[in-house]
Design a protein around this motif. Structure first.
Motif, mmCIF file in Angstrom:
data_model
loop_
_atom_site.group_PDB
_atom_site.id
_atom_site.type_symbol
_atom_site.label_atom_id
_atom_site.label_comp_id
_atom_site.label_asym_id
_atom_site.label_seq_id
_atom_site.Cartn_x
_atom_site.Cartn_y
_atom_site.Cartn_z
ATOM 1 N N ALA A 16 0.842 -1.194 0.000
ATOM 2 C CA ALA A 16 0.000 0.000 0.000
ATOM 3 C C ALA A 16 0.879 1.247 0.000
ATOM 4 O O ALA A 16 1.837 1.347 0.774
ATOM 5 N N ASP A 17 0.543 2.201 -0.884
ATOM 6 C CA ASP A 17 1.345 3.423 -0.976
ATOM 7 C C ASP A 17 0.657 4.618 -0.347
ATOM 8 O O ASP A 17 1.231 5.705 -0.300
ATOM 9 N N SER A 18 -0.575 4.465 0.131
ATOM 10 C CA SER A 18 -1.246 5.573 0.807
ATOM 11 C C SER A 18 -2.285 5.011 1.773
ATOM 12 O O SER A 18 -2.891 3.967 1.531
ATOM 13 N N TYR A 19 -2.463 5.756 2.890
ATOM 14 C CA TYR A 19 -3.459 5.415 3.895
ATOM 15 C C TYR A 19 -4.280 6.668 4.185
ATOM 16 O O TYR A 19 -3.730 7.770 4.304
ATOM 17 N N THR A 20 -5.587 6.521 4.307
ATOM 18 C CA THR A 20 -6.491 7.630 4.613
ATOM 19 C C THR A 20 -7.365 7.227 5.788
ATOM 20 O O THR A 20 -7.900 6.107 5.822
ATOM 21 N N TRP A 21 -7.516 8.158 6.768
ATOM 22 C CA TRP A 21 -8.266 7.886 7.989
ATOM 23 C C TRP A 21 -9.628 8.562 7.939
ATOM 24 O O TRP A 21 -9.750 9.698 7.484
ATOM 25 N N PHE A 22 -10.644 7.837 8.422
ATOM 26 C CA PHE A 22 -11.998 8.358 8.475
ATOM 27 C C PHE A 22 -12.583 8.088 9.854
ATOM 28 O O PHE A 22 -12.259 7.089 10.509
ATOM 29 N N ARG A 23 -13.468 8.991 10.284
ATOM 30 C CA ARG A 23 -14.245 8.816 11.518
ATOM 31 C C ARG A 23 -15.712 8.896 11.148
ATOM 32 O O ARG A 23 -16.143 9.827 10.458
ATOM 33 N N ARG A 24 -16.482 7.913 11.615
ATOM 34 C CA ARG A 24 -17.899 7.880 11.298
ATOM 35 C C ARG A 24 -18.629 8.866 12.203
ATOM 36 O O ARG A 24 -18.531 8.797 13.423
ATOM 37 N N THR A 25 -19.327 9.765 11.586
ATOM 38 C CA THR A 25 -20.034 10.793 12.343
ATOM 39 C C THR A 25 -21.459 10.381 12.660
ATOM 40 O O THR A 25 -22.128 11.032 13.441
ATOM 41 N N GLY A 26 -21.942 9.331 12.052
ATOM 42 C CA GLY A 26 -23.290 8.842 12.322
ATOM 43 C C GLY A 26 -23.241 7.510 13.028
ATOM 44 O O GLY A 26 -22.241 7.131 13.637
ATOM 45 N N SER A 27 -24.306 6.780 12.923
ATOM 46 C CA SER A 27 -24.363 5.462 13.534
ATOM 47 C C SER A 27 -23.497 4.490 12.754
ATOM 48 O O SER A 27 -23.254 4.687 11.553
ATOM 49 N N PRO A 28 -23.027 3.405 13.400
ATOM 50 C CA PRO A 28 -22.208 2.416 12.669
ATOM 51 C C PRO A 28 -22.966 1.845 11.479
ATOM 52 O O PRO A 28 -24.135 1.532 11.561
ATOM 53 N N GLY A 29 -22.275 1.743 10.374
ATOM 54 C CA GLY A 29 -22.880 1.240 9.158
ATOM 55 C C GLY A 29 -23.403 2.331 8.245
ATOM 56 O O GLY A 29 -23.739 2.068 7.087
ATOM 57 N N SER A 30 -23.497 3.543 8.753
ATOM 58 C CA SER A 30 -23.957 4.633 7.893
ATOM 59 C C SER A 30 -22.824 5.097 7.006
ATOM 60 O O SER A 30 -21.668 4.751 7.201
ATOM 61 N N SER A 31 -23.151 5.921 6.042
ATOM 62 C CA SER A 31 -22.149 6.379 5.077
ATOM 63 C C SER A 31 -21.574 7.738 5.422
ATOM 64 O O SER A 31 -20.884 8.341 4.611
ATOM 65 N N SER A 32 -21.865 8.219 6.607
ATOM 66 C CA SER A 32 -21.384 9.537 6.994
ATOM 67 C C SER A 32 -19.971 9.421 7.546
ATOM 68 O O SER A 32 -19.753 9.306 8.742
ATOM 69 N N LEU A 33 -18.993 9.417 6.649
ATOM 70 C CA LEU A 33 -17.588 9.302 7.030
ATOM 71 C C LEU A 33 -16.901 10.636 6.849
ATOM 72 O O LEU A 33 -17.071 11.299 5.820
ATOM 73 N N LEU A 34 -16.122 10.999 7.840
ATOM 74 C CA LEU A 34 -15.379 12.263 7.807
ATOM 75 C C LEU A 34 -13.893 11.947 7.748
ATOM 76 O O LEU A 34 -13.377 11.219 8.603
#
Length: 550
Positions: free
Chosen positions: A334-352
């Motif tokens: 892997a040449d890149s890593y990106t971090w996300f935090r879910r702003t909604g309930s688990p399983g939702s698509s609201s990723l920040l």
């Protein structure tokens, strides 16, 4: 001109005049030639000469082809066109050339000439043999290293023969066969190389060599695709389908047999070093199973098995630092890593998106940092996400706990002090009763000092109030103890003077049945003075010692 009947007779019977019979002529009737042997395709020169008596002049010359049928000859005159060419003259030379000799040219030839008065035909014939060169290769099939001999056979007299292999000169007609000696051989007449034999093939058998392994597709082998291995070699006889064996990494266990092997669903576990071996029952340079060079198969795949770890583990205290690490298996890496935090309930698509790189660092944990985190790993083939990690924060420790702890300690101290005081008062109460009995004695200096009152044993009670200092000596004299009681009493009123002093309290215990009237303080003082004299009285003394801390 009349023909001499005798001459005609001679001609019809002998076909020529011998040189010894001059007759009426000065010369003899004759034709001279010899049998010929030539090769197909060759140009042959038939040498011939003739003679006749003097006085004749040759008017025509003719060559005939003869064919013997049913006991007699049938002749056919040759036409001097095309391949036949008369090179003689009308005097004595009767040479004949036949170009590009054919098999049909073989047979008997006669020569005939006519003069101004007579005609003469050779009684005998010249036989022309048409043959060819024959190449003999022994044996025609050999194993590498075996001997080979070349022989050129013809029906004519020995010729100066040369050999060719695939039109390249062969210097030695006897040799040890090698792989390079395989090919077609023919012999020819030196100087007339166009006169050659039919070619004969020499087959040289040898074991597999130049064994090679290839894979298709040759590049960018991706997980899940189909891959075909192909093994090939140079061998005579050719290696059969079952003569090939495919190996991976080691030769402990063959992976497959056959010239081709297909893996329809390639996986990363198939990556490794492959090679194959070939066998046709013939050793090659002493090697029975020659093998190919290694072929490295590198299976590429998307990032997978992506995991997230947190340091420190568990709940993170507010204000402390925390590191999230991302790891994955991928080829290429892997040449890149990106971090996300879910702003909604688990399983939702609201990723920040909250960061990039293999490690996400939070220098100071805050309530807003809590939640579900995931990382996305990417390589040239694509991307994949990790499972989510729940990051929780631990609240700061409550201030009530230290307070409660302090209160608990204080209550414990108070309880212990109260217990000590209670014990002390109980002892004091008991001492007061004894004091009452003592005060009932006659007071004053005129009292009967010899009156003896039973004195109970004195009791010392040592009470250490959280003291780390040693208790005073129990052997101190009574007067000193009384003085210290007063001193301690004065110092107790001053908190600044609290030290590890010792307070002694003397209690005299009397029997209950003794009832004495009350006395004044002076009598009590006298009693103390009297009791302090050594050897006087047998009443014991009880001390109560209290140690106080500043």
């Amino acid at each position: 001109m009349k023909i001499n009947p005798l001459a005609l007779w001679l001609m019809s019977n002998d076909g020529k005049c011998d040189s010894g019979d001059s007759g009426v002529w000065s010369g003899n009737w004759r034709v001279t030639f010899s049998n010929q042997c030539a090769f197909r395709g060759q140009s042959v020169l038939i040498q011939c000469s003739y003679d006749y008596p003097r006085g004749h002049r040759v008017t025509s010359v003719t060559w005939f082809r003869g064919k013997y049928v049913s006991g007699q000859w049938f002749t056919t005159a040759l036409s001097y066109q095309g391949r036949f060419e008369y090179l003689g003259d009308k005097w004595s030379n009767c040479n004949l050339r036949i170009n590009n000799l054919q098999d049909t040219d073989e047979g008997a030839y006669f020569f005939q000439f006519e003069t101004t008065s007579d005609r003469w035909q050779s009684k005998t014939y010249l036989y022309l043999s048409v043959t060819e060169l024959t190449a003999v290769v022994k044996p025609t099939s050999v194993t590498e290293g075996e001997g080979v001999s070349l022989t050129c056979v013809s029906g004519c007299a020995p010729q100066n023969i040369v050999w060719f292999r695939d039109r390249q000169p062969v210097t030695n007609p006897n040799f040890q066969a090698s792989i390079e000696d395989a090919g077609t051989y023919h012999c020819a007449i030196r100087g007339q190389e166009t006169i050659r034999s039919v070619s004969v093939a020499l087959n040289v058998e040898y074991g597999p060599r130049k064994v090679s392994l290839s894979v298709s597709p040759s590049r960018d082998v991706v997980k899940g695709s189909s891959v075909t291995f192909t093994c090939s070699s140079d061998a005579n006889p050719a290696v059969t389908e079952g003569g090939y064996t495919l190996y991976k990494d080691t030769e402990d266990t063959p992976l497959a047999s056959g010239q081709n092997h297909t893996i329809s669903d390639i996986q990363p576990s198939h990556s490794g070093l492959y090679h194959c071996r070939a066998w046709n029952n013939i050793s090659s340079n002493g090697i029975a199973f020659p093998k190919s060079a290694g072929l490295n198969l590198d299976v590429q795949y998307l990032p997978e098995n992506i995991s997230v770890s947190v340091d420190p583990a568990g709940r993170v205290a507010e204000g402390s630092s925390v590191n999230l690490s991302c790891s994955s298996a991928a080829n290429p890496a892997a040449d890149s890593y990106t971090w996300f935090r879910r702003t909604g309930s688990p399983g939702s698509s609201s990723l920040l998106q909250v960061g990039s790189g293999q490690m996400l660092s939070l220098p100071s944990m805050e309530p807003s940092h809590t939640g579900h985190y995931l990382c996305q790993a990417r390589n040239p083939l694509g991307e994949n996400n990790s499972t989510e990690l729940l990051l929780l924060m631990q609240e700061k420790a409550s201030q009530a706990l230290p307070i409660l702890a302090g209160v608990g300690v204080t209550v414990l101290v108070i309880f212990l002090v109260a217990l000590v005081v209670l014990l002390f008062r109980k002892k004091q109460k008991h001492a007061d009763k004894q004091q009452t009995v003592s005060d009932s004695r006659p007071s004053g200096r005129g009292s009967d000092s010899s009156a003896k009152i039973e004195q109970p044993d004195s009791l010392y009670a040592n009470v250490d109030h959280f003291s780390s200092s040693p208790s005073p000596s129990r052997n101190s004299d009574h007067s000193g103890q009384a003085g210290k009681v007063r001193t301690a009493s004065n110092e107790y009123d001053d908190p600044s003077s609290w030290r590890d002093e010792v307070v002694y309290s003397t209690v005299t215990i009397k029997p209950r049945e003794t009832r004495l009237p009350d006395h004044t303080d002076n009598s009590l003082q006298d009693q103390h003075t009297q009791s302090e004299k050594p050897g006087e009285g047998d009443d014991s003394v009880i001390y109560a010692t209290v140690a106080k801390h500043s």
